[in-house]
Write a protein that holds these residues in place. Structure first.
Motif, PDB file in Angstrom:
ATOM      1  N   LYS A  79      31.402 -25.027  -9.705  1.00  0.00           N
ATOM      2  CA  LYS A  79      32.486 -24.112 -10.081  1.00  0.00           C
ATOM      3  C   LYS A  79      32.876 -24.249 -11.548  1.00  0.00           C
ATOM      4  O   LYS A  79      33.828 -23.629 -11.993  1.00  0.00           O
ATOM      5  N   ILE A  80      32.176 -25.093 -12.272  1.00  0.00           N
ATOM      6  CA  ILE A  80      32.507 -25.274 -13.689  1.00  0.00           C
ATOM      7  C   ILE A  80      31.531 -24.458 -14.530  1.00  0.00           C
ATOM      8  O   ILE A  80      30.309 -24.586 -14.388  1.00  0.00           O
ATOM      9  N   LYS A  81      32.104 -23.608 -15.380  1.00  0.00           N
ATOM     10  CA  LYS A  81      31.261 -22.728 -16.201  1.00  0.00           C
ATOM     11  C   LYS A  81      30.518 -23.542 -17.262  1.00  0.00           C
ATOM     12  O   LYS A  81      31.132 -24.353 -17.962  1.00  0.00           O
ATOM     13  N   PRO A  82      29.205 -23.345 -17.393  1.00  0.00           N
ATOM     14  CA  PRO A  82      28.477 -24.101 -18.422  1.00  0.00           C
ATOM     15  C   PRO A  82      28.952 -23.720 -19.828  1.00  0.00           C
ATOM     16  O   PRO A  82      29.434 -22.613 -20.048  1.00  0.00           O
ATOM     17  N   SER A  83      28.788 -24.627 -20.745  1.00  0.00           N
ATOM     18  CA  SER A  83      29.221 -24.390 -22.128  1.00  0.00           C
ATOM     19  C   SER A  83      28.314 -23.363 -22.816  1.00  0.00           C
ATOM     20  O   SER A  83      27.130 -23.252 -22.515  1.00  0.00           O
ATOM     21  N   GLU A  84      28.930 -22.636 -23.754  1.00  0.00           N
ATOM     22  CA  GLU A  84      28.122 -21.686 -24.537  1.00  0.00           C
ATOM     23  C   GLU A  84      27.625 -22.314 -25.829  1.00  0.00           C
ATOM     24  O   GLU A  84      26.948 -21.685 -26.631  1.00  0.00           O
ATOM     25  N   ASN A  85      27.998 -23.547 -26.031  1.00  0.00           N
ATOM     26  CA  ASN A  85      27.593 -24.251 -27.252  1.00  0.00           C
ATOM     27  C   ASN A  85      26.091 -24.570 -27.180  1.00  0.00           C
ATOM     28  O   ASN A  85      25.613 -25.093 -26.177  1.00  0.00           O
ATOM     29  N   THR A  86      25.384 -24.246 -28.264  1.00  0.00           N
ATOM     30  CA  THR A  86      23.930 -24.470 -28.247  1.00  0.00           C
ATOM     31  C   THR A  86      23.489 -25.479 -29.304  1.00  0.00           C
ATOM     32  O   THR A  86      22.315 -25.525 -29.684  1.00  0.00           O
ATOM     33  N   GLU A  87      24.414 -26.277 -29.798  1.00  0.00           N
ATOM     34  CA  GLU A  87      24.059 -27.241 -30.851  1.00  0.00           C
ATOM     35  C   GLU A  87      23.011 -28.232 -30.336  1.00  0.00           C
ATOM     36  O   GLU A  87      23.031 -28.621 -29.166  1.00  0.00           O
ATOM     37  N   THR A  88      22.149 -28.658 -31.232  1.00  0.00           N
ATOM     38  CA  THR A  88      21.083 -29.590 -30.827  1.00  0.00           C
ATOM     39  C   THR A  88      21.651 -31.013 -30.763  1.00  0.00           C
ATOM     40  O   THR A  88      22.654 -31.327 -31.415  1.00  0.00           O
ATOM     41  N   VAL A  89      20.982 -31.865 -29.993  1.00  0.00           N
ATOM     42  CA  VAL A  89      21.443 -33.258 -29.901  1.00  0.00           C
ATOM     43  C   VAL A  89      21.346 -33.955 -31.255  1.00  0.00           C
ATOM     44  O   VAL A  89      22.155 -34.822 -31.571  1.00  0.00           O
ATOM     45  N   GLU A  90      20.383 -33.545 -32.021  1.00  0.00           N
ATOM     46  CA  GLU A  90      20.206 -34.160 -33.334  1.00  0.00           C
ATOM     47  C   GLU A  90      21.430 -33.892 -34.208  1.00  0.00           C
ATOM     48  O   GLU A  90      22.001 -34.798 -34.813  1.00  0.00           O
ATOM     49  N   LEU A  91      21.837 -32.633 -34.218  1.00  0.00           N
ATOM     50  CA  LEU A  91      23.016 -32.260 -34.997  1.00  0.00           C
ATOM     51  C   LEU A  91      24.251 -32.973 -34.441  1.00  0.00           C
ATOM     52  O   LEU A  91      25.070 -33.502 -35.185  1.00  0.00           O
ATOM     53  N   LEU A  92      24.344 -32.997 -33.132  1.00  0.00           N
ATOM     54  CA  LEU A  92      25.523 -33.610 -32.505  1.00  0.00           C
ATOM     55  C   LEU A  92      25.610 -35.096 -32.852  1.00  0.00           C
ATOM     56  O   LEU A  92      26.701 -35.613 -33.113  1.00  0.00           O
ATOM     57  N   LEU A  93      24.489 -35.759 -32.865  1.00  0.00           N
ATOM     58  CA  LEU A  93      24.508 -37.189 -33.180  1.00  0.00           C
ATOM     59  C   LEU A  93      25.020 -37.401 -34.608  1.00  0.00           C
ATOM     60  O   LEU A  93      25.884 -38.231 -34.869  1.00  0.00           O
ATOM     61  N   LYS A  94      24.504 -36.582 -35.505  1.00  0.00           N
ATOM     62  CA  LYS A  94      24.922 -36.688 -36.913  1.00  0.00           C
ATOM     63  C   LYS A  94      26.426 -36.413 -37.022  1.00  0.00           C
ATOM     64  O   LYS A  94      27.175 -37.162 -37.647  1.00  0.00           O
ATOM     65  N   GLU A  95      26.858 -35.337 -36.371  1.00  0.00           N
ATOM     66  CA  GLU A  95      28.270 -34.954 -36.444  1.00  0.00           C
ATOM     67  C   GLU A  95      29.173 -35.993 -35.792  1.00  0.00           C
ATOM     68  O   GLU A  95      30.314 -36.188 -36.189  1.00  0.00           O
ATOM     69  N   PHE A  96      28.657 -36.651 -34.764  1.00  0.00           N
ATOM     70  CA  PHE A  96      29.432 -37.711 -34.095  1.00  0.00           C
ATOM     71  C   PHE A  96      29.785 -38.800 -35.108  1.00  0.00           C
ATOM     72  O   PHE A  96      30.931 -39.245 -35.213  1.00  0.00           O
TER      73      PHE A  96
END
Ligand code: GTP
Ligand code: MG
Length: 532
Positions: free
Chosen positions: A430-447
């Motif tokens: 019942k939880i709508k999936p996220s529309e965010n499509t950022e890559t894990v690589e970018l996410l790691l850097k941004e983290f």
């Protein structure tokens, strides 16, 4: 030239923390058509799993459904220490006299062990009835009957000629060397994160062994509290477990309290005669104390029992030799189970969550920010909360806040534990999936960017609200406990020693300074890292 991130990950010595399972693991040996195993694989398949390419539209099971299924499976399962040279075929034929076998696998841990799951529970009774208590030389033996057996060969030479020796499944994380090789041959940071996940995550067999060990401990506890449940929580079940992680279990007496329908006829009802103590804490201490004694004296394979009863959360710590797990047994830990359920939901919603958590945990371990020894370190639990928080504040968010999950909850999800509102939606479908499509690589850097610039001195991390909060106290790192919101899950991190100020973070604690510095350093690797 490799990107800095690639360089970082490829030099990780990856000291033997843990490793956890690919979500579509091949069961080593399935003796009869294994529908259950297939079900479990699906249940634990994180949705939209890019790493495995599975596009399974089967509804995902809730955390409770997975736990109940695994518990039931464990109750039909036995652990058998086997002679080193054994004929698998003869072994299965011998055991089949007690009933059909659903699945089995072998593993090594100072000897060869078999985990055998029968199709029916009755088979276990038959096996128990057909098993004898050994005699050990001149020593006295305590005649304790359990589902942990030893298989003996009548004529030891008879089986050595077996053409197809058993193939033990691996229960250990990859060696540092092997992992370095794998990471170096990966083509991108994303590839490296996926590799880490695949190599370290709990395998199907390891998960089974965890539930089985828990079930064996439950049998011991049931000697005192018939009908009790010993439940697994923490990283063994929250989707963030790595091979080698500890076994967090707690004795749940809720069912014992509820057992027996309350029959009041006429002017009467019946109650058990019981003893009372001044507080729940004292009750937990007393219960854990006797179960600790029982495990020490009678629990097959349970060694090194330490009762740590004066801790904030009293516990009994011991090793289960045959499985190799270090076990922490607590009592009455329903909030921690709820935290595990919440993490399970977050870990299952989007495959990037686990990839990042595994990557960040691994990075933290390599830089000695976390440790296998309890102490003034940031914990894996806190790091996981930081990753979840970071994914909640992306635009658009990758994960919903806990408050958002509470808003989605129905009446069936309502849950109050010790006065704390632990309600959130439990049905992942019942939880709508996220529309965010950022890559894990970018996410790691941004983290690393995000926490490199985080105002640890002013702000608190709240996964309940999914946004930064004002810090309510002067603790150096404040991560709000999602259910007991006045508490800080990183309270164990101490304020720094004023004699050794770490400019420019002189007022902060060592660990946070180090954390911040290391986060800041991340994008400009390879810089030498400060010693701890
Ligand atoms: P590993 O390091 O892989 O064992 O991770 P883990 O998540 O199992 O952590 P740990 O064994 O330290 O703790 C087990 C569980 O207890 C966690 O998953 C949480 O649910 C809970 N827990 C641990 N530390 C805290 C804390 O400081 N506060 C609260 N509220 N719960 C905690
Ligand atoms: Mg744990």
């Amino acid at each position: 030239m490799a990107a800095p991130g690639v360089w970082l990950l490829s030099r990780l010595p990856l000291c033997a923390q843990t490793r956890s399972l690919v979500r579509c693991p091949a069961l080593r040996r399935l003796s009869c058509a294994g529908t259950l195993a297939a079900d479990f694989r699906r249940e634990e398949q994180p949705s939209g799993s890019a790493e495995t390419g599975c596009k399974d539209k089967t509804p995902m099971k809730t955390f409770s459904e997975v736990q109940d299924g695994r518990r039931e499976q464990a109750q039909r399962t036995v652990l058998i220490q086997c002679p080193n040279k054994i004929s698998e075929k003869k072994f299965l034929k011998y055991l089949s006299q007690h009933g059909p076998i659903h699945s089995h696998f072998f593993y090594e841990s100072f000897g060869l062990y078999a985990v055998v799951e029968f199709c029916q529970k009755d088979s276990i009774d038959s096996l128990l009835n057909g098993t004898q208590i050994p005699t050990v030389g001149t020593e006295a033996v305590i005649p304790f009957r359990s589902r942990f057996f030893s298989l003996k060969l009548k004529s030891p030479s008879g089986h050595i000629t077996e053409k197809s020796p058993v193939q033990p499944s691996n229960q250990l994380p990859p060696s540092s060397k092997k992992l370095s090789e794998l990471l170096c041959s990966a083509e991108s940071v994303a590839d490296q994160l996926t590799t880490l996940l695949k190599e370290f995550q709990l395998t199907e067999e390891n998960t089974r062994l965890r539930y089985l060990t828990c079930s064996l401990i439950e049998d011991v506890a049931a000697a005192y509290f018939p009908g009790c449940t010993v439940r697994l929580f923490g990283s063994s079940v929250n989707t963030f477990g790595k091979l080698g992680c500890d076994l967090d279990i707690f004795l749940d007496l809720e069912e014992t309290r509820k057992l027996g329908t309350h029959k009041s006829m006429g002017n009467f009802w019946m109650e058990f005669q019981v003893k009372s103590v001044p507080s729940e804490r004292i009750a937990a201490q007393k219960i854990l104390s006797v179960i600790g004694e029982c495990l020490d004296h009678f629990g097959p394979g349970c060694v090194g029992i330490h009762k740590i009863l004066n801790a904030r959360c009293p516990l009994v710590r011991f090793s289960h030799q045959a499985s190799g797990f270090q076990c922490d047994l607590t009592a009455n830990n329903r909030i921690a189970l709820k935290s595990s359920e919440l993490l399970y939901i977050y870990g299952t919603m989007d495959w990037r969550v686990r990839a990042l958590v595994f990557g960040v945990r691994c990075w933290a371990r390599v830089h000695s920010l976390t440790s296998g020894i309890p102490g003034a370190w940031i914990t894996n639990f806190s790091l996981t909360a930081m990753v979840i928080f970071f994914l909640q504040i992306r635009s658009p968010p990758i994960l919903p806040s806990l408050d958002a999950l509470k808003t989605l909850a129905g009446t069936e999800d309502k849950c109050i534990i010790e006065g704390n509102n632990c309600t959130f939606i439990r049905d992942l479908n019942k939880i709508k999936p996220s529309e965010n499509t950022e890559t894990v690589e970018l996410l790691l850097k941004e983290f690393f960017e995000y926490f490199g610039n985080f105002a640890f001195n002013k702000n608190s991390i709240s996964i309940r609200q999914g946004r930064e909060q004002n810090k309510p106290d002067s603790s150096p790192l404040h991560i709000q406990n999602p259910f007991e919101t006045s508490l800080n899950i990183s309270k164990n991190i101490p304020v720094s020693d004023p004699c050794t100020p770490l400019e420019p973070y002189g007022d902060e604690c060592h660990a946070v300074c180090f954390l911040v510095r290391t986060f800041l350093m991340m994008p400009c690797l390879p810089l030498p890292l400060p010693s701890h």
